[in-house]
Write an enzyme that holds these catalytic residues in place. Structure first.
Site, PDB file in Angstrom:
ATOM      1  N   ARG A   1       0.816  -1.215   0.000  1.00 31.33           N
ATOM      2  CA  ARG A   1       0.000   0.000   0.000  1.00 31.33           C
ATOM      3  C   ARG A   1       0.850   1.266   0.000  1.00 31.33           C
ATOM      4  O   ARG A   1       0.452   2.282  -0.584  1.00 31.33           O
ATOM      5  CB  ARG A   1      -0.950  -0.016   1.202  1.00 31.33           C
ATOM      6  CG  ARG A   1      -2.110  -0.978   1.034  1.00 31.33           C
ATOM      7  CD  ARG A   1      -3.009  -0.996   2.241  1.00 31.33           C
ATOM      8  NE  ARG A   1      -4.202  -1.814   1.995  1.00 31.33           N
ATOM      9  CZ  ARG A   1      -5.039  -2.206   2.947  1.00 31.33           C
ATOM     10  NH1 ARG A   1      -4.817  -1.858   4.197  1.00 31.33           N
ATOM     11  NH2 ARG A   1      -6.086  -2.946   2.639  1.00 31.33           N
TER      12      ARG A   1
ATOM     13  N   LYS B   1     -18.016 -16.535   4.982  1.00 31.39           N
ATOM     14  CA  LYS B   1     -19.438 -16.428   5.313  1.00 31.39           C
ATOM     15  C   LYS B   1     -20.285 -15.870   4.179  1.00 31.39           C
ATOM     16  O   LYS B   1     -19.928 -14.889   3.541  1.00 31.39           O
ATOM     17  CB  LYS B   1     -19.616 -15.535   6.550  1.00 31.39           C
ATOM     18  CG  LYS B   1     -19.003 -16.112   7.823  1.00 31.39           C
ATOM     19  CD  LYS B   1     -19.266 -15.198   9.002  1.00 31.39           C
ATOM     20  CE  LYS B   1     -18.717 -15.772  10.297  1.00 31.39           C
ATOM     21  NZ  LYS B   1     -19.002 -14.890  11.454  1.00 31.39           N
TER      22      LYS B   1
ATOM     23  N   GLY C   1      -7.568  -8.336   0.431  1.00 27.43           N
ATOM     24  CA  GLY C   1      -6.279  -8.738   0.974  1.00 27.43           C
ATOM     25  C   GLY C   1      -5.888 -10.170   0.692  1.00 27.43           C
ATOM     26  O   GLY C   1      -4.756 -10.445   0.259  1.00 27.43           O
TER      27      GLY C   1
ATOM     28  N   GLY D   1     -13.093  -3.711   1.607  1.00 32.39           N
ATOM     29  CA  GLY D   1     -14.484  -3.326   1.830  1.00 32.39           C
ATOM     30  C   GLY D   1     -15.045  -2.427   0.753  1.00 32.39           C
ATOM     31  O   GLY D   1     -16.177  -2.615   0.289  1.00 32.39           O
TER      32      GLY D   1
END
Length: 394
Positions: free
Chosen positions: A37, A198, A348, A371
């Site tokens: 990053r 999930k 990631g 996100g």
């Protein structure tokens, strides 16, 4: 999507405030474990600096308590690494919101790093008073932190409302260009790959994608939930039985769009050294763990990827961190790399898999975001992007 870009702004002699995403992983000693990053943020900083600006950069790091500075939350390691990458001294300014001597003496050609922005009270709540103070520090505000674009915070949203000029940095612009290319008017077939533990955390993303894509490949715990929904066996594998009905509804609503695995690589325990065993889905025992896809399932997915015109990839399809269970993610990643499709990958774990298998140079675009990447795929409005669009329309 119309945005003013940093490259289009004359910054000579001006003070440029860059919100970067320098939230890098660190080891127990505070050393930077992966500087991806930081390296991705260098072009914006170097561009403004090379064109004669006085450059201020800030970022969040970790989850500090607002109003409480602690050494563990400091950007000091990032300042050192930035200095190395830029071959230029990058001082770290601790108390910067109200300006002061450091700001009064800031000259064109200077680069400073402003301490962890989330230490400032009101940052996460997008406090307008804080944002106005920050805006007074600069002539030009550039948001180059797409990874935080889904959060309305003082340094990602509020400051853009008040700064004299608000624009997108090159990383932010490149992310939006790539995602728009993949989703707004994609070359067909459009294939999305979504892995993860999930269904519940990605349910709305899955539904939104299924309305747009030709095929949705699911992996990890998400795939296990869909195997149950299709009547298959998963043993004691990670899944969400309470969402099986929802998965069944999705399969019924979008018939043929979600390929269900037919074989898997299993083990009795979740461990790198666990003994692996290939099984057809119908033969999986009650004490088996599915840790990767089997060769027949992989071959079917490779065929889908080979025919794709556009590929969006977020998440591995197996436990790629363990070499015995990395084959599915490796083979699928290599198929994406070999494809003639435009490919964009984000998140990631996805980036880690890409780096592990050495295919980064053959992926169309690699996003540093997690996100924000998912929320863009879902079709949500990203506050930090929306405010830049509003400023560009004025």
């Amino acid at each position: 999507m119309k945005l003013l870009r940093l490259s289009d702004v004359d910054v000579r002699g001006k003070r440029v405030f860059i919100r970067a995403d320098l939230n890098v992983p660190q080891d127990d000693a505070g050393n930077i474990a992966d500087d991806t990053r930081i390296r991705a943020s260098v072009p914006a900083i170097h561009d403004a600096w090379a064109r004669g600006a006085a450059v201020m950069v800030t970022s969040h790091l970790g989850r500090p308590t607002e109003g409480q500075w602690k050494a563990d939350d400091s950007l000091a390691p990032i300042a050192r690494r930035l200095g190395e990458l830029l071959d230029h001294d990058v001082p770290l300014i601790r108390d910067w919101v109200d300006g002061g001597a450091w700001h009064d003496t800031l000259q064109p050609g200077d680069i400073v790093l402003l301490e962890n922005c989330r230490i400032n009270k009101g940052e996460k709540k997008d406090d307008p008073t804080l944002a106005q103070k920050m805006a007074k520090l600069c002539d030009v505000y550039a948001n180059d932190a797409f990874g935080t674009a889904h959060r309305a915070e003082a340094t990602t949203h509020g400051i853009a409302r008040y700064a004299p000029i608000a624009c997108a940095g090159p990383l932010m612009a490149a992310e939006l260009d790539a995602l728009s290319k993949a989703l707004s008017d994609p070359k067909r077939p459009l294939v999305a790959i979504v892995g993860g533990a999930k269904v519940s955390t990605k349910l709305t993303v899955l539904r939104a994608l299924l309305a747009k894509v030709d095929t949705l490949i699911v992996g990890g715990g998400i795939a296990n939930t869909f195997i149950l929904a299709a009547g298959g066996k998963i043993g004691k594998s990670l899944a969400e039985p309470d969402l099986v009905a929802e998965a069944k509804s999705i399969l019924a609503e979008f018939p043929g769009k979600v390929p269900i695995p037919i074989d898997a690589v299993c083990a009795k325990e979740f461990a790198a050294g666990a003994k692996s065993e290939l099984k057809a889905i119908e033969n999986i025992a009650t004490d088996d763990l599915i840790l990767d896809l089997g060769p027949q399932s992989i071959a079917a997915l490779q065929h889908i990827v080979a025919r794709a015109g556009t590929i969006v990839w977020n998440g591995p399809i197996g436990v790629f961190e363990f070499d015995a269970f990395a084959n599915g993610t490796r083979e699928l990643g290599q198929a994406i790399a070999a494809s003639h499709a435009f490919s964009i990958a984000g998140g990631g774990d996805t980036v880690s898999a890409i780096n592990k298998f050495g295919i980064a140079d053959r992926i169309g675009y690699i996003s540093t975001a997690g996100g924000a990447f998912l929320e863009f795929l879902e079709g949500k409005t990203l506050p930090a992007v929306a405010v830049l669009e509003e400023r560009a329309a004025r």
